[in-house]
Design a protein around this motif. Structure first.
Motif, short mmCIF file in Angstrom:
data_model
loop_
_atom_site.label_atom_id
_atom_site.label_comp_id
_atom_site.label_asym_id
_atom_site.label_seq_id
_atom_site.Cartn_x
_atom_site.Cartn_y
_atom_site.Cartn_z
N ASP A 17 0.83 -1.20 0.00
CA ASP A 17 0.00 0.00 0.00
C ASP A 17 0.87 1.25 0.00
OD1 ASP A 17 0.93 -0.17 2.59
OD2 ASP A 17 -1.04 -0.13 3.55
N THR A 25 0.51 9.60 3.25
CA THR A 25 0.41 8.34 4.00
C THR A 25 -0.14 7.25 3.09
OG1 THR A 25 -1.88 8.61 4.76
CG2 THR A 25 -0.14 9.72 6.05
N THR A 26 -0.21 6.04 3.65
CA THR A 26 -0.77 4.91 2.90
C THR A 26 -2.30 4.86 3.00
OG1 THR A 26 -0.61 3.41 4.81
CG2 THR A 26 1.30 3.53 3.35
N LEU A 27 -2.88 5.69 3.84
CA LEU A 27 -4.30 5.57 4.17
C LEU A 27 -5.26 5.76 2.99
CD1 LEU A 27 -2.99 5.72 6.99
CD2 LEU A 27 -4.99 7.00 7.75
N ASP A 67 -0.94 -6.02 -0.08
CA ASP A 67 -1.44 -5.39 1.13
C ASP A 67 -2.94 -5.17 1.04
OD1 ASP A 67 0.66 -5.01 2.92
OD2 ASP A 67 1.35 -3.19 1.93
N PRO A 74 -5.67 -2.74 2.04
CA PRO A 74 -5.54 -1.32 2.41
C PRO A 74 -6.34 -0.95 3.66
CG PRO A 74 -7.07 -1.54 0.59
CD PRO A 74 -6.49 -2.91 0.83
N PHE A 75 -6.00 0.20 4.20
CA PHE A 75 -6.66 0.72 5.39
C PHE A 75 -8.18 0.77 5.21
CE2 PHE A 75 -8.37 4.52 7.60
CZ PHE A 75 -8.16 4.12 8.91
N GLN A 134 -10.33 -3.73 9.11
CA GLN A 134 -10.29 -3.39 10.53
C GLN A 134 -11.66 -3.37 11.21
OE1 GLN A 134 -8.65 -1.70 8.14
NE2 GLN A 134 -6.59 -1.14 8.81
N GLU A 153 -2.01 -5.54 8.68
CA GLU A 153 -1.31 -4.94 9.81
C GLU A 153 -2.13 -5.11 11.09
OE1 GLU A 153 -0.37 -0.87 9.03
OE2 GLU A 153 0.62 -1.29 7.13
N GLN A 155 -0.44 2.09 8.54
CA GLN A 155 -1.86 2.40 8.50
C GLN A 155 -2.35 3.00 9.82
OE1 GLN A 155 -4.14 -0.98 7.12
NE2 GLN A 155 -2.95 -1.18 5.24
N SER A 156 -1.53 2.90 10.87
CA SER A 156 -1.88 3.46 12.18
C SER A 156 -1.08 4.72 12.49
CB SER A 156 -1.65 2.42 13.28
OG SER A 156 -2.43 1.27 13.08
#
Length: 278
Positions: free
Chosen positions: A58, A69-71, A97, A99-100, A104, A129, A157-158
């Motif tokens: 990502d 960012t990767t977000l 990956d 993605p965000f 979650q 992640e 991602q965090s």
């Protein structure tokens, strides 16, 4: 050679890298090499070199799109990059990956997104992640028959939660949780684990306690393999110089020199020459 064995050979005749082969490499002490790729051309070159694993990271959000960012990157964008890489790769194991936001929350949505990525890219594995916080999603995806590479330590991602890209798990509590999460991911059935930007001694302990391969990025040399972002190690990205990064080329300089020469040749009418004309 049996038909089953033939199925694990790539189109080039070389043995295809699989989750089982990574485990074999750890067991015999052979280090695992891993790099990112996001498009057909670069994936073709990297696979040709004999790299073991290609990560469709990502990090494409950063190096391909220019996000901070990767977000922001989406499932569909990861599928686009994943398909491009899979069209090129013959030998390496390809990991994508998730993605965000795609795993979650609701575990059922996580499984749905994972199945979508795997069906549309035909990749070999997905990377997620987190540890205990996402374990239900991990179990659901694994139950669907999809291999998972875990990711602990610094988790990009965090980044908004951390507020910094500093080394993680330096205090006892966070180090203890990382070890617990690593064992939890292994117990759930993850095939491998990435550790990012943590103390080398902690990474060494995790790699020694786990039976699955542990791949590091900024986690020292006492793990089972290493991963870097291709744009960083080839010197395409001049603005990123963490301690763990070793540059193996200066493509930024090579490309700017070549392009500037091209501009000069066009401006001076040196290109194209008569030999380069029809």
């Amino acid at each position: 050679m049996s038909e089953e064995q033939k199925g694990y050979l790539s189109a080039s005749g070389k043995r295809k890298v699989t989750t089982h082969r990574l485990l074999e490499m750890k067991q015999r002490g052979e280090k695992i090499s891993m790099l990112t790729a996001y498009d057909y051309s670069m994936a073709s070159v990297i696979d040709f070199t004999g790299i073991d694993v290609i990560l469709v990271g990502d990090s494409a959000s950063n190096v391909m799109v220019g996000n901070t960012t990767t977000l922001p990157i989406t499932v569909d964008q990861m599928i686009y990059h994943g398909k491009s890489v899979m069209n090129a790769v013959k030998r390496a194991m390809v990991v994508i990956d998730m993605p965000f936001g795609s795993y979650q929350g609701n575990p059922y949505e996580a499984v749905s997104n994972a199945v979508k990525i795997m069906k549309e890219t035909q990749a070999d594995c997905l990377k997620l992640e987190g540890g205990k916080e996402i374990i239900e999603a991990v179990k659901g995806i694994l139950n669907a028959g999809i291999p998972i590479m875990g990711h602990l330590g610094l988790m990009p991602q965090s980044i908004n939660k951390y507020g910094t890209y500093a080394v993680r798990a330096q205090d006892d509590d966070e180090a203890r949780k990382l070890i617990e999460d690593a064992l939890l991911l292994q117990e759930a059935g993850c095939c491998s684990l990435v550790l990012e930007k943590i103390p080398a001694e902690l990474a060494k302990r995790v790699a020694s306690e786990l039976t699955i391969p542990v791949i590091g990025i900024g986690a020292g040399q006492h793990v089972d393999g290493q991963v870097l972002v291709m744009h960083d190690m080839l010197g395409l990205n001049k603005g990123f110089s963490p301690r763990f990064l070793r540059r193996y080329a200066n493509l930024f300089g090579d490309i700017t020199t070549a392009v500037q020469k091209y501009i000069n040749d066009v401006k001076s009418s040196d290109f194209p020459s008569e030999d380069e004309s029809y």
